[in-house]
Scaffold this motif. Structure first.
Motif, PDB file in Angstrom:
ATOM      1  N   ARG A  25       0.851  -1.187   0.000  1.00 24.11           N
ATOM      2  CA  ARG A  25       0.000   0.000   0.000  1.00 24.11           C
ATOM      3  C   ARG A  25       0.890   1.241   0.000  1.00 24.11           C
ATOM      4  N   ALA A  26       0.487   2.232  -0.750  1.00 24.94           N
ATOM      5  CA  ALA A  26       1.268   3.466  -0.871  1.00 24.94           C
ATOM      6  C   ALA A  26       1.126   4.297   0.401  1.00 24.94           C
ATOM      7  N   LEU A  27       2.202   4.975   0.766  1.00 20.99           N
ATOM      8  CA  LEU A  27       2.183   5.843   1.942  1.00 20.99           C
ATOM      9  C   LEU A  27       1.946   7.286   1.535  1.00 20.99           C
ATOM     10  N   ASP A  28       1.231   7.995   2.376  1.00 24.95           N
ATOM     11  CA  ASP A  28       1.053   9.427   2.207  1.00 24.95           C
ATOM     12  C   ASP A  28       2.051  10.135   3.105  1.00 24.95           C
ATOM     13  N   ARG A  29       2.424  11.326   2.718  1.00 21.67           N
ATOM     14  CA  ARG A  29       3.357  12.121   3.506  1.00 21.67           C
ATOM     15  C   ARG A  29       2.619  12.914   4.579  1.00 21.67           C
ATOM     16  N   GLY A  30       3.369  13.312   5.588  1.00 24.73           N
ATOM     17  CA  GLY A  30       2.812  14.161   6.643  1.00 24.73           C
ATOM     18  C   GLY A  30       3.934  14.903   7.337  1.00 24.73           C
ATOM     19  N   ASP A  31       3.570  15.840   8.181  1.00 23.43           N
ATOM     20  CA  ASP A  31       4.542  16.571   8.994  1.00 23.43           C
ATOM     21  C   ASP A  31       4.608  15.895  10.350  1.00 23.43           C
ATOM     22  N   TRP A  32       5.589  15.025  10.544  1.00 25.76           N
ATOM     23  CA  TRP A  32       5.728  14.241  11.769  1.00 25.76           C
ATOM     24  C   TRP A  32       6.979  14.651  12.531  1.00 25.76           C
ATOM     25  N   ARG A  66       4.077   0.409  11.802  1.00 27.05           N
ATOM     26  CA  ARG A  66       3.247   1.566  11.467  1.00 27.05           C
ATOM     27  C   ARG A  66       4.209   2.602  10.870  1.00 27.05           C
ATOM     28  N   PRO A  67       4.062   2.906   9.571  1.00 27.00           N
ATOM     29  CA  PRO A  67       4.998   3.815   8.914  1.00 27.00           C
ATOM     30  C   PRO A  67       4.525   5.272   8.964  1.00 27.00           C
ATOM     31  N   TYR A  68       5.478   6.174   9.045  1.00 26.04           N
ATOM     32  CA  TYR A  68       5.234   7.616   9.007  1.00 26.04           C
ATOM     33  C   TYR A  68       6.258   8.211   8.047  1.00 26.04           C
ATOM     34  N   TRP A  69       5.800   8.804   6.949  1.00 26.47           N
ATOM     35  CA  TRP A  69       6.693   9.369   5.948  1.00 26.47           C
ATOM     36  C   TRP A  69       6.559  10.883   5.960  1.00 26.47           C
ATOM     37  N   THR A  70       7.661  11.581   6.141  1.00 22.82           N
ATOM     38  CA  THR A  70       7.611  13.039   6.255  1.00 22.82           C
ATOM     39  C   THR A  70       7.658  13.709   4.885  1.00 22.82           C
ATOM     40  N   ASN A  71       7.313  14.979   4.882  1.00 25.38           N
ATOM     41  CA  ASN A  71       7.420  15.788   3.679  1.00 25.38           C
ATOM     42  C   ASN A  71       8.890  16.028   3.345  1.00 25.38           C
ATOM     43  N   PHE A 130       9.788   6.930   9.272  1.00 27.08           N
ATOM     44  CA  PHE A 130       9.818   6.371  10.618  1.00 27.08           C
ATOM     45  C   PHE A 130       9.034   5.071  10.598  1.00 27.08           C
ATOM     46  N   LEU A 131       9.616   4.020  11.148  1.00 24.46           N
ATOM     47  CA  LEU A 131       8.945   2.733  11.255  1.00 24.46           C
ATOM     48  C   LEU A 131       8.789   2.407  12.730  1.00 24.46           C
ATOM     49  N   LYS A 132       7.551   2.247  13.168  1.00 26.74           N
ATOM     50  CA  LYS A 132       7.270   1.930  14.563  1.00 26.74           C
ATOM     51  C   LYS A 132       6.802   0.485  14.644  1.00 26.74           C
ATOM     52  N   GLY A 133       7.468  -0.309  15.494  1.00 24.53           N
ATOM     53  CA  GLY A 133       7.063  -1.698  15.705  1.00 24.53           C
ATOM     54  C   GLY A 133       5.677  -1.732  16.321  1.00 24.53           C
ATOM     55  N   ASP A 134       4.700  -2.177  15.542  1.00 24.79           N
ATOM     56  CA  ASP A 134       3.300  -2.092  15.959  1.00 24.79           C
ATOM     57  C   ASP A 134       2.708  -3.433  16.365  1.00 24.79           C
ATOM     58  N   ASP A 135       3.234  -4.510  15.801  1.00 23.56           N
ATOM     59  CA  ASP A 135       2.658  -5.832  16.047  1.00 23.56           C
ATOM     60  C   ASP A 135       3.748  -6.872  15.747  1.00 23.56           C
ATOM     61  N   PRO A 136       3.942  -7.866  16.604  1.00 23.52           N
ATOM     62  CA  PRO A 136       4.965  -8.875  16.298  1.00 23.52           C
ATOM     63  C   PRO A 136       4.696  -9.518  14.931  1.00 23.52           C
TER      64      PRO A 136
END
Length: 179
Positions: free
Chosen positions: A19-26, A123-128, A149-155
């Motif tokens: 699935r494609a990621l959207d950007r954000g200000d994180w 859980r991915p977070y892609w910045t601008n 940013f990759l956050k470990g969300d589930d084993p």
């Protein structure tokens, strides 16, 4: 017949299951911080450090700036000399603990970079995209980059794909371990 054609295209597509990621200000922050005064070359400087039980979390830039304005948070930057790796430098699978956050840098000298993820372990977070002013030796090395940013969300496991136009995709395997 049309459904079969679409299904065949998806199966043959290099993006099937991604699935494609959207950007954000994180902004990557600690859940709880303490301020300590340290002497640096004889000058007292306030240093923001995480408390012993603090965890890293990602919050929207707007919330971060609001918390600074309200005095709930102090503006701080990463330690000097510590820089996350570029995605092109990751040659082995990433191992994360549950809730751990890892940052990767994406070179965006080219336009139209795309990032995809497969699986639910992170859980991915892609910045601008941002302008970065650096020096390489005696010469300026200004460029554009973003952070992933990759956050470990589930084993379990996940895959991240970074696609540059006209180049082979970069695939990164990620495994998230329970504590």
């Amino acid at each position: 017949m049309r459904t079969l054609t679409v299904a065949a295209l998806l199966c043959c597509s290099s993006c099937a299951g991604f699935r494609a990621l959207d950007r954000g200000d994180w902004v990557l922050v600690w859940t709880d911080e303490s301020v300590q005064t340290q002497l640096v070359n004889g000058t007292p400087i306030e240093v923001v450090k995480p408390t012993p039980d603090a965890k890293q979390e990602l919050i929207p830039l707007e919330r971060y700036e609001s918390e600074i304005t309200e005095g709930k948070r102090r503006k701080a930057s990463a330690a000097l000399g510590v820089q996350p790796p570029k995605v092109t430098e990751v040659h082995e699978p990433l191992e994360l603990m549950l809730h751990e956050v890892r940052e990767l840098r994406i070179d965006e000298s080219q336009d139209d970079v795309q990032v995809f993820v497969s699986g639910k372990a992170v859980r991915p977070y892609w910045t601008n995209r941002q302008e970065v002013a650096e020096w390489k030796g005696d010469h300026p090395n200004d460029h554009k980059e973003s952070s992933l940013f990759l956050k470990g969300d589930d084993p379990g496991s996940a895959k991240v794909k970074i696609q540059y136009p006209g180049r082979e995709a970069i695939l990164i395997d990620v495994t998230v371990h329970a504590k």
